[in-house]
Structures are given as structure tokens and as C-alpha cells.
Scaffold this active site. Structure first.
Site, short mmCIF file in Angstrom:
data_model
loop_
_atom_site.label_atom_id
_atom_site.label_comp_id
_atom_site.label_asym_id
_atom_site.label_seq_id
_atom_site.Cartn_x
_atom_site.Cartn_y
_atom_site.Cartn_z
NE ARG A 1 38.44 41.15 49.25
CZ ARG A 1 39.26 41.36 50.26
NH1 ARG A 1 39.78 40.47 51.20
NH2 ARG A 1 39.71 42.68 50.34
CB CYS A 2 33.52 42.26 45.12
SG CYS A 2 32.57 44.01 44.61
N PRO A 3 35.81 43.96 43.10
CG PRO A 3 36.12 45.81 41.98
CD PRO A 3 36.62 45.27 43.27
#
Lengths: 367, 75
Positions: B13-15
């Protein structure tokens, strides 16, 4: 049409709109009955839900807040409408549970999550500046760990029914909030007794959940992305929320500047700071602020659901074991500064050690 | 389209996808192409912004169901 809307929500104006709407509604809710400077506070509202279920015995903070399930269900609606519902699982759920527990303890030592820190600042509570400084440091430390390879591991696709479990639980909470059976506890005084009409809270929560899912609004992510990759996208949403809530508070006569005797807050600066360092670090390691964790839950992310459950259980421990801070008290002109007792101070220390050990131990080597 | 290196950030998942792409590109030479596989729904938005900010070129992006593919050329 759907593509155009998606492009708008992903744009700078989309995130600014989300910040404006959240800031405005969060400032309006206290006028409609929610506690002062607590229009929307994810940690406080989850704590109230824990109390309503009898998970803690603090009689003044027990109420099934409809905003929390509405956040999840608003996000679910957006994810389904835009084809982004993906049931996923398997990214260190137990670690996320404990991060949720300690995030809640940190937030209740400060007396609010990042959302409330912003709303307290916008209402003139200068203690929030110290809390936000702590939050920034905590997120910065978490960001440094992430940069060094910290990861909770990959999630993988799972059965749709698993992704629907937390939204189903939230529907159950809403039904209980509407039916108000005798086994659900409701405060007769204190913050838990203060609440906006249930249908207004529900509508506000659904709207915020929908907008936040589309725009990825995240208070922790705003700081993290700026620190890590100098990306200001989410930060624009955060700033829009602060400015709007500040202007709305001014217009509504809710702006009361000062440090001492602020509503449901304390002026023990060291613990305002350290509480939020712990909360910020937990949010950074878990990949989202408490609001974002709810919105991800609505998208089918069961790992975020475990974090949310960790926060609710953490609230139970925080009040049963007297870890949460007491607010300042002003009686007959005499101010008694609040803050956490020894139990809360020790719990913050344990939480910080826990996070630092995780940060060093869970680093992946990658090419 | 040919590429010089592949980066699999599926399930992250981000980042993390951006940070890993940044690190991978730092180890590559100017003009070389990185092929990225991702599943985070926010990937397209993130990699578009990443290319704009870093001066690398997003040559191609594709979505096939839940899978996102990107070709990024190092500046």
C-alpha cells in the site's frame, strides 16, 4: 460521468473539497449537540462505542456514535459504486491489532486523534499545537522506519464475504444505535451525553466516508507524504480542513483561544506531546490515520478492520486501567491541570518501546 | 514494450510502491525502463505524481482488473 468524477476526486480540487466539507461539518456538529471541539473525533467516538458496549466503566463516555459506522458505510458505497471494493487480508493482522491498541492509548493521553487535534486547534485550543508537533514527530519517526524498509508485509486477495464482515458489523452497530436496547449503555452526563440528532450524524458520516474514500483523505498520510516524498496532495486537504473549521468556528462563536481549561482537554504539555508521538508513530507504521483505517475497512481491507478493533479494545483498557488523561478542571477560579496519571505515563512508554522494536525488527530487504 | 528491470509491489500500500520504485530507479542508468506491477487502487494517481515530481517519464500505464502496470523511464 464516473470517470470524470473519479478524475475530479483524484485532483487537487477534489482533496481540497473533502477538507472543506469535513472541516465545515465537524465545526457544525458541536452546534447540533456533539461535544465541544469534538464534531468528529475518530478515537473519541470509538472510545464512546467501547463504553456503550460495556468494554469500559467510564460512565461519562458511553454512546454508540453513528458517525463511525457511517464512515465505513459511506466508504463502502463509494468503493462499490466506483468498482474499488477489494477484499484483502494477511498483512500482519496481529501487529496491526496492537498498533491500534497503542494508537488509542496515545490518543487518549492527548485526548483526541489527529482529526480532533486539528479541530481543537481550529477552535483556539493551543494545546493542540503541542499535540500536532508530537504527531508530526511520531509520523516522522514512522516515515524514517518506512524509508529504511519497514513493512507490515503484503496483503492478498481474500473472499468477498471476509471483506464485508466489518461493514456488516457497522450495520449492526447502527441498528443498535437506532433501537437503543437496554444492554447498550448511554452516558447521562459528560461528553457521552452530548450528541447531535442521530440521523444528522448518520448523514454527515456517510458523506464524509464517501468523499474520503474517493479522495484518500488522510491526516497522517498528509504529513508522511510530505516528509517522505515532498508530495503536498494530501496536505492540501488537511490545510483546507483546518482553515474551514477555523472560519466556521469564528462564525459560530466557537473560537475560544487559550491553553488552560479548554473543553475536554488538558494543558500538561509533555504528555500532550508524548501521547501524540505514540499515536502518530502507530498510525504511520499501520499506514493510515484512524479515519483512513475506517475508510479502508469500507473498501474491504480486513487488516485495517483489525486495527479498528484494536483501537476499540485499547479504549477499553485505557479507561479500565486509568491510562487515559483527565481534562483540566476550573473550579471557583482555581485551575487544576489534568493529564495522565502514572499508569498512563507508563503505558505511553511501553507503547513507544513496542513501536521502536517493531520499526527496527520488521524491516524487509528489497532490491 | 521492452524494459530493463521489473519491480513487483503487488499487495503493498501507499507509500511503499513509490518508495521502492524510487530506490529501484536510483540503481538504474539514465534512459533505462522500470516495469512496475501494483495492486494499490491509488497507484495510477501516485505514479503520475511521482513521475511529475521526479522528472522521470511515465511511458505507459495499463490496468487489467485489479492489476496495474507501469513503465517508468529513468531521467
Amino acid at each position: 460521468m464516473r470517470q470524470q468524477l473519479s478524475a475530479f476526486f483524484a485532483s487537487r480540487w477534489g482533496i481540497i473539497l473533502a477538507g472543506v466539507v469535513i472541516g465545515l461539518l465537524a465545526a457544525l456538529l458541536p452546534k447540533l449537540g456533539n461535544p465541544p471541539n469534538m464534531g468528529v473525533c475518530v478515537a473519541c467516538f470509538e472510545r464512546d462505542i467501547a463504553g456503550a458496549f460495556g468494554l469500559h466503566r467510564a460512565a461519562v463516555v458511553q454512546y454508540l456514535r453513528p458517525e463511525i459506522p457511517a464512515f465505513v458505510l459511506g466508504s463502502l458505497a463509494a468503493a462499490l459504486l466506483f468498482g474499488e471494493f477489494r477484499a484483502r487480508a494477511g498483512s500482519a493482522p496481529l501487529v496491526r491489532f496492537f498498533l491500534g491498541v497503542f494508537a488509542m492509548i496515545g490518543a487518549l493521553v492527548f485526548l483526541g486523534c489527529p482529526w480532533r487535534a486539528i479541530l481543537r486547534l481550529a477552535g483556539g485550543d493551543w494545546n493542540a499545537i503541542i499535540g500536532i508537533a508530537g504527531l508530526t514527530l511520531g509520523v516522522g519517526i514512522g516515515g524514517a522506519f518506512i524509508k529504511q524498509g519497514f513493512s507490515l508485509g503484503r496483503s492478498r486477495e481474500t473472499f468477498k464475504i471476509a471483506g464485508g464482515l466489518m461493514p456488516a458489523l457497522m450495520v449492526g452497530i447502527l441498528l443498535l444505535a437506532l433501537a437503543q436496547p437496554a444492554f447498550i449503555l448511554i452516558s447521562e452526563k459528560g461528553p457521552g451525553s452530548l450528541h447531535a440528532p442521530i440521523l444528522i450524524s448518520l448523514a454527515v458520516g456517510l458523506l464524509i466516508g464517501f468523499l474520503a474514500q474517493r479522495t484518500r483523505f488522510c491526516t497522517m498520510g498528509a504529513i508522511r507524504d510530505f516528509v517522505l516524498i515532498r508530495d503536498t496532495h494530501l496536505l492540501l486537504g488537511l490545510l483546507a480542513m483546518i482553515v474551514t473549521a477555523f472560519l466556521a468556528n469564528l462564525a459560530l462563536g466557537q473560537f475560544k483561544p487559550g491553553f488552560e481549561a479548554q473543553a475536554i482537554a488538558h494543558s500538561s504539555h509533555l504528555w500532550n506531546f508524548l501521547g501524540m508521538v505514540l499515536a502518530g508513530l502507530c498510525f504511520a507504521l499501520a499506514g493510515g490515520c484512524p479515519g483512513r483505517q475506517l475508510f479502508l475497512t469500507g473498501e474491504g481491507d480486513t487488516d485495517s478492520g483489525v486495527f479498528v478493533l484494536g483501537m476499540i479494545v485499547g479504549a477499553g483498557f485505557a479507561h479500565n486501567w486509568l491510562l487515559a488523561a483527565a481534562p483540566d478542571k476550573l473550579a471557583e477560579g482555581v485551575l487544576t491541570v489534568g493529564g495522565p496519571g502514572l499508569n498512563g505515563q507508563v503505558a505511553v512508554g511501553i507503547g513507544l518501546v513496542f513501536c521502536l522494536v517493531l520499526g527496527f525488527a520488521m524491516r524487509e530487504r528489497f532490491e | 514494450m521492452p524494459f530493463d528491470r521489473e519491480l513487483d509491489v503487488r499487495g503493498l500500500r501507499c507509500p511503499l510502491p513509490i518508495l521502492r520504485a524510487k530506490k529501484a530507479l536510483a540503481d538504474m542508468s539514465s534512459g533505462q525502463v522500470l516495469h512496475i506491477l501494483a495492486t494499490d487502487p491509488a497507484s495510477l494517481q501516485d505514479f503520475t505524481a511521482f513521475a511529475r515530481q521526479t522528472g522521470n517519464t511515465l511511458l505507459e500505464n495499463r490496468q487489467d482488473g485489479d492489476l496495474f502496470e507501469f513503465l517508468v523511464q529513468r531521467k
